[in-house]
Design a protein around this motif. Sequence first.
Motif, PDB file in Angstrom:
ATOM      1  N   ARG A 105       0.835  -1.217   0.000  1.00 30.58           N
ATOM      2  CA  ARG A 105       0.000   0.000   0.000  1.00 30.58           C
ATOM      3  C   ARG A 105       0.861   1.254   0.000  1.00 30.58           C
ATOM      4  NH1 ARG A 105      -3.205  -2.976   3.596  1.00 30.58           N
ATOM      5  NH2 ARG A 105      -2.302  -1.876   5.359  1.00 30.58           N
ATOM      6  N   LEU A 106       1.946   1.251   0.778  1.00 31.92           N
ATOM      7  CA  LEU A 106       2.845   2.409   0.797  1.00 31.92           C
ATOM      8  C   LEU A 106       3.446   2.660  -0.580  1.00 31.92           C
ATOM      9  CD1 LEU A 106       4.817   1.988   4.146  1.00 31.92           C
ATOM     10  CD2 LEU A 106       3.188   3.802   3.579  1.00 31.92           C
ATOM     11  N   LEU A 107       3.897   1.593  -1.240  1.00 32.39           N
ATOM     12  CA  LEU A 107       4.516   1.758  -2.555  1.00 32.39           C
ATOM     13  C   LEU A 107       3.502   2.176  -3.610  1.00 32.39           C
ATOM     14  CD1 LEU A 107       6.993  -1.243  -2.501  1.00 32.39           C
ATOM     15  CD2 LEU A 107       7.539   1.190  -2.265  1.00 32.39           C
ATOM     16  N   VAL A 108       2.308   1.613  -3.573  1.00 34.50           N
ATOM     17  CA  VAL A 108       1.262   2.017  -4.516  1.00 34.50           C
ATOM     18  C   VAL A 108       0.921   3.492  -4.300  1.00 34.50           C
ATOM     19  CG1 VAL A 108      -1.185   1.690  -5.092  1.00 34.50           C
ATOM     20  CG2 VAL A 108       0.333  -0.288  -4.896  1.00 34.50           C
ATOM     21  N   SER A 109       0.814   3.914  -3.050  1.00 36.99           N
ATOM     22  CA  SER A 109       0.527   5.326  -2.770  1.00 36.99           C
ATOM     23  C   SER A 109       1.702   6.216  -3.159  1.00 36.99           C
ATOM     24  CB  SER A 109       0.191   5.512  -1.287  1.00 36.99           C
ATOM     25  OG  SER A 109      -1.024   4.875  -0.976  1.00 36.99           O
ATOM     26  N   THR A 110       2.924   5.735  -2.946  1.00 36.20           N
ATOM     27  CA  THR A 110       4.108   6.516  -3.342  1.00 36.20           C
ATOM     28  C   THR A 110       4.088   6.763  -4.845  1.00 36.20           C
ATOM     29  OG1 THR A 110       5.432   5.630  -1.523  1.00 36.20           O
ATOM     30  CG2 THR A 110       6.637   6.520  -3.413  1.00 36.20           C
ATOM     31  N   VAL A 111       3.856   5.720  -5.618  1.00 29.50           N
ATOM     32  CA  VAL A 111       3.789   5.845  -7.077  1.00 29.50           C
ATOM     33  C   VAL A 111       2.659   6.794  -7.482  1.00 29.50           C
ATOM     34  CG1 VAL A 111       3.144   4.532  -9.156  1.00 29.50           C
ATOM     35  CG2 VAL A 111       4.948   3.692  -7.636  1.00 29.50           C
ATOM     36  N   ALA A 112       1.512   6.644  -6.855  1.00 28.23           N
ATOM     37  CA  ALA A 112       0.380   7.520  -7.181  1.00 28.23           C
ATOM     38  C   ALA A 112       0.698   8.972  -6.850  1.00 28.23           C
ATOM     39  CB  ALA A 112      -0.870   7.068  -6.437  1.00 28.23           C
ATOM     40  N   LEU A 113       1.335   9.219  -5.713  1.00 29.52           N
ATOM     41  CA  LEU A 113       1.707  10.591  -5.352  1.00 29.52           C
ATOM     42  C   LEU A 113       2.715  11.163  -6.349  1.00 29.52           C
ATOM     43  CD1 LEU A 113       1.927  10.170  -1.490  1.00 29.52           C
ATOM     44  CD2 LEU A 113       0.468  11.836  -2.687  1.00 29.52           C
ATOM     45  N   VAL A 114       3.735  10.376  -6.695  1.00 27.34           N
ATOM     46  CA  VAL A 114       4.729  10.848  -7.670  1.00 27.34           C
ATOM     47  C   VAL A 114       4.050  11.176  -8.993  1.00 27.34           C
ATOM     48  CG1 VAL A 114       6.708  10.113  -9.073  1.00 27.34           C
ATOM     49  CG2 VAL A 114       6.702   9.699  -6.601  1.00 27.34           C
ATOM     50  N   ASN A 115       3.185  10.290  -9.463  1.00 29.09           N
ATOM     51  CA  ASN A 115       2.535  10.516 -10.753  1.00 29.09           C
ATOM     52  C   ASN A 115       1.540  11.666 -10.718  1.00 29.09           C
ATOM     53  OD1 ASN A 115       4.023   8.531 -12.014  1.00 29.09           O
ATOM     54  ND2 ASN A 115       2.474   6.958 -11.711  1.00 29.09           N
ATOM     55  N   GLU A 116       0.895  11.885  -9.594  1.00 25.26           N
ATOM     56  CA  GLU A 116      -0.084  12.974  -9.474  1.00 25.26           C
ATOM     57  C   GLU A 116       0.577  14.333  -9.252  1.00 25.26           C
ATOM     58  OE1 GLU A 116      -3.460  13.253  -9.499  1.00 25.26           O
ATOM     59  OE2 GLU A 116      -4.149  11.177  -9.470  1.00 25.26           O
ATOM     60  N   LEU A 117       1.709  14.372  -8.541  1.00 29.73           N
ATOM     61  CA  LEU A 117       2.238  15.649  -8.064  1.00 29.73           C
ATOM     62  C   LEU A 117       3.482  16.156  -8.773  1.00 29.73           C
ATOM     63  CD1 LEU A 117       1.836  15.227  -4.196  1.00 29.73           C
ATOM     64  CD2 LEU A 117       0.146  15.923  -5.891  1.00 29.73           C
ATOM     65  N   THR A 118       4.178  15.309  -9.521  1.00 28.23           N
ATOM     66  CA  THR A 118       5.420  15.794 -10.128  1.00 28.23           C
ATOM     67  C   THR A 118       5.204  16.118 -11.603  1.00 28.23           C
ATOM     68  OG1 THR A 118       6.215  13.547 -10.605  1.00 28.23           O
ATOM     69  CG2 THR A 118       6.887  14.525  -8.508  1.00 28.23           C
ATOM     70  N   PRO A 119       5.818  17.205 -12.064  1.00 28.07           N
ATOM     71  CA  PRO A 119       5.672  17.586 -13.471  1.00 28.07           C
ATOM     72  C   PRO A 119       6.461  16.664 -14.382  1.00 28.07           C
ATOM     73  CG  PRO A 119       7.183  19.072 -12.351  1.00 28.07           C
ATOM     74  CD  PRO A 119       6.668  18.127 -11.310  1.00 28.07           C
ATOM     75  N   GLY A 120       6.079  16.669 -15.643  1.00 26.80           N
ATOM     76  CA  GLY A 120       6.788  15.864 -16.635  1.00 26.80           C
ATOM     77  C   GLY A 120       5.896  15.521 -17.803  1.00 26.80           C
ATOM     78  N   GLN A 121       6.037  14.307 -18.293  1.00 23.43           N
ATOM     79  CA  GLN A 121       5.266  13.812 -19.430  1.00 23.43           C
ATOM     80  C   GLN A 121       4.408  12.642 -18.991  1.00 23.43           C
ATOM     81  OE1 GLN A 121       5.381  14.760 -22.938  1.00 23.43           O
ATOM     82  NE2 GLN A 121       6.104  16.591 -21.890  1.00 23.43           N
ATOM     83  N   ASP A 122       3.154  12.656 -19.404  1.00 27.33           N
ATOM     84  CA  ASP A 122       2.233  11.573 -19.085  1.00 27.33           C
ATOM     85  C   ASP A 122       1.577  11.109 -20.376  1.00 27.33           C
ATOM     86  OD1 ASP A 122       0.411   9.766 -18.111  1.00 27.33           O
ATOM     87  OD2 ASP A 122      -0.697  11.192 -16.888  1.00 27.33           O
ATOM     88  N   GLY A 123       2.111  10.048 -20.936  1.00 28.26           N
ATOM     89  CA  GLY A 123       1.540   9.495 -22.153  1.00 28.26           C
ATOM     90  C   GLY A 123       1.521  10.452 -23.319  1.00 28.26           C
ATOM     91  N   GLY A 124       2.534  11.278 -23.446  1.00 24.82           N
ATOM     92  CA  GLY A 124       2.630  12.206 -24.566  1.00 24.82           C
ATOM     93  C   GLY A 124       2.097  13.600 -24.289  1.00 24.82           C
ATOM     94  N   ARG A 125       1.565  13.828 -23.100  1.00 27.35           N
ATOM     95  CA  ARG A 125       1.099  15.175 -22.777  1.00 27.35           C
ATOM     96  C   ARG A 125       1.878  15.714 -21.584  1.00 27.35           C
ATOM     97  NH1 ARG A 125      -2.451  15.272 -18.394  1.00 27.35           N
ATOM     98  NH2 ARG A 125      -3.199  13.216 -17.819  1.00 27.35           N
ATOM     99  N   SER A 126       2.142  16.994 -21.606  1.00 24.19           N
ATOM    100  CA  SER A 126       2.865  17.635 -20.507  1.00 24.19           C
ATOM    101  C   SER A 126       1.948  17.802 -19.308  1.00 24.19           C
ATOM    102  CB  SER A 126       3.378  19.011 -20.930  1.00 24.19           C
ATOM    103  OG  SER A 126       4.372  18.865 -21.901  1.00 24.19           O
ATOM    104  N   VAL A 127       2.494  17.543 -18.139  1.00 24.88           N
ATOM    105  CA  VAL A 127       1.752  17.751 -16.899  1.00 24.88           C
ATOM    106  C   VAL A 127       2.578  18.641 -15.984  1.00 24.88           C
ATOM    107  CG1 VAL A 127       0.375  15.645 -16.974  1.00 24.88           C
ATOM    108  CG2 VAL A 127       2.624  15.578 -15.942  1.00 24.88           C
ATOM    109  N   GLY A 128       1.904  19.526 -15.291  1.00 27.69           N
ATOM    110  CA  GLY A 128       2.568  20.413 -14.345  1.00 27.69           C
ATOM    111  C   GLY A 128       2.322  19.962 -12.924  1.00 27.69           C
ATOM    112  N   GLU A 129       2.947  20.664 -12.009  1.00 34.22           N
ATOM    113  CA  GLU A 129       2.734  20.385 -10.594  1.00 34.22           C
ATOM    114  C   GLU A 129       1.444  21.066 -10.158  1.00 34.22           C
ATOM    115  OE1 GLU A 129       6.198  20.251  -7.705  1.00 34.22           O
ATOM    116  OE2 GLU A 129       5.207  22.115  -7.118  1.00 34.22           O
ATOM    117  N   PRO A 130       0.519  20.321  -9.565  1.00 28.70           N
ATOM    118  CA  PRO A 130      -0.746  20.937  -9.158  1.00 28.70           C
ATOM    119  C   PRO A 130      -0.546  21.905  -7.997  1.00 28.70           C
ATOM    120  CG  PRO A 130      -0.651  18.670  -8.376  1.00 28.70           C
ATOM    121  CD  PRO A 130       0.570  18.898  -9.231  1.00 28.70           C
ATOM    122  N   ALA A 131      -1.485  22.823  -7.857  1.00 30.13           N
ATOM    123  CA  ALA A 131      -1.433  23.799  -6.763  1.00 30.13           C
ATOM    124  C   ALA A 131      -2.850  24.029  -6.242  1.00 30.13           C
ATOM    125  CB  ALA A 131      -0.829  25.109  -7.264  1.00 30.13           C
TER     126      ALA A 131
END
Length: 197
Positions: A9-35
Amino acid sequence: MRFNSHVERLLVSTVALVNELTPGQDGGRSVGEPAGDELVEAVARAVRTQGYSGRTTAAEARALLAEVRAARQVIEAVAVDDLPGAAARVNAMLARTRARPQLDHDDEGGFRLHFHGPDDSFSRGWAAGLAAGLAMALGGDGGQRLGMCEAPACDRVYVDQSKNSHRRFCGSRCQSRVKAAEHRRRRSSGHASAATS
């Protein structure tokens, strides 16, 4: 290696947090850091599990960001086989968060091992959990289960929970994109071969 349920559960949540909160590329689209409200909602979505709502405040969500960024750096190091670098980053996270193990009562009347920070605030508790989960994965031969998506234009991360440990993509969308591109490439090279014969 199979993780115990808490570590998983910790690792699944860690991955989800990284994917939700860090900027970069997600499947070909740019994502920013949410605020703002978007950040609060993203954190709650990432940590929500059955029986746990993951509600937090904007201040607590912002306080968690630094350790989520650090968790991304750990997974990036693992993805390029820099295990000494990943371990050094996890050790720094453990020191910063002061993660400590504690046995907590579970719903069945027994005890479960959980990790806490120096206080029970949302951000300190989750920061300690991120550090501890990554430490147990790296220290228990589970580090190879952490990875970065191999699809073009995607830098999202994953934890491989499959039995055969062959995951290469952050999700089915990127896997489908890569398979479709490979199929188109094979078809076009097949058409080109037929045209030259």
